[in-house]
Write a protein that holds these residues in place. Structure first.
Motif: not given
Length: 308
Positions: A266-286, A189-191
């Motif tokens: 979608d920005d027209g590129s062939t490879t979608p850009t994954p979301l960035t995941v945050m935990g407790d306010g810290e960056e955990l990766g894609p 879904f979209e959200a």
């Protein structure tokens, strides 16, 4: 037994450093017959090293106390998760969401210190790869705001998050999500966001998962489905009170594990850009990231019940 106190003296605009002498004095009174070692962290990496040193020759009856903001709490729980070491938390930051979600008094250092005289309570944690998370895993608009706030030099403190919200709204569009829930149900879904909670809040009191309990063995998921930017602006004040959940665009679920995957619009590129995941306010990766509830993974000095 050895009691280790690791503090970020700069937390809360230097408030932690000013309170440190009285905090040390009360910790020594509480653990009168035990050695107390104080570690003053000068950077995030130094804090990690102090925490590693504190439990290098650990014993199960040792106590680790961390003092600072959510970043210090996150480092502390990642140090002792899965062990029998009790973790004390003294909130002294600008957000203090994890302490708030565990029922530890925020804005009342003496009351938080009083909890150290009791017994540590087992609470759940979320495991995300090699990371442990105590409050919220964010992945959508909330994560984008979190990233922006972390990189802002001005303003500091509690104003960072509202300012980052306004800035991120200017270009934000709904995101693509794919969730696999408890190994079975798959949803695409979209959200605007999907937040996964062990406790209630993030961003300095935003109750994005207002019904989350840190000892029920479950993850709370909050989904905000696509809305206009104007509507999203109207929703955010209601998140502070948790009164937004009745809205038609809000969906809440509970599960024990979720595989969270997603991509930017979608920005027209062939490879979608994954979301960035945050935990407790810290960056955990894609994305993708598997988020699993680990019941009783942390022993923390906190009230036996969590305020609603």
């Amino acid at each position: 037994m050895t009691v280790h106190l690791v503090v970020n003296p700069t937390a809360g605009g230097g408030r932690a450093g000013k309170q440190l002498p009285s905090v040390v004095a009360q910790v020594r009174r509480t653990f009168a017959q035990q050695p107390v070692r104080v570690h003053r962290a000068t950077s995030v990496e130094h804090a990690r090293q102090c925490l590693r040193d504190a439990i290098d020759t650990r014993h199960d009856d040792d106590v680790l106390i961390v003092m600072g903001g959510d970043g210090m709490m996150h480092l502390g729980l990642n140090t002792v998760a899965g062990t029998e070491i009790g973790l004390g938390m003294i909130p002294a930051g600008s957000g203090d969401d994890l302490c708030r979600g565990l029922g530890i008094p925020v804005g009342d250092t003496e009351a938080a210190l009083d909890l150290l005289a009791g017994e540590p309570r087992p609470v759940d944690l979320m495991q995300v790869g090699q990371h442990w998370v105590g409050s919220i895993v964010a992945s959508g608009f909330d994560a984008r705001v979190n990233l922006r706030a972390n990189r802002m030099r001005f303003p500091r403190g509690r104003l960072q998050y509202p300012v980052a919200v306004a800035a991120e709204l200017a270009t934000f569009r709904p995101l693509q999500y794919r969730l696999t829930i408890d190994g079975g149900q798959v949803r695409e879904f979209e959200a605007m966001l999907v937040a996964v909670g062990n406790t209630t809040s993030f961003g300095g009191g935003l109750k994005i998962c207002p019904e989350a309990e840190p000892d029920d063995g479950l993850l709370d998921l909050t989904i905000i489905h696509p809305v206009s930017r104007r509507t999203l602006v109207g929703i955010f004040p209601k998140i502070y009170s948790g009164s937004f959940t009745h809205l038609d665009v809000v969906e809440q679920l509970r599960c024990r594990e979720v595989v969270l995957d997603g991509a930017l619009p979608d920005d027209g590129s062939t490879t979608p850009t994954p979301l960035t995941v945050m935990g407790d306010g810290e960056e955990l990766g894609p994305t993708p990231r598997t988020i699993t509830c680990r019941p009783g993974a942390l022993r923390v000095f906190a009230p036996l019940s969590t305020p609603g």
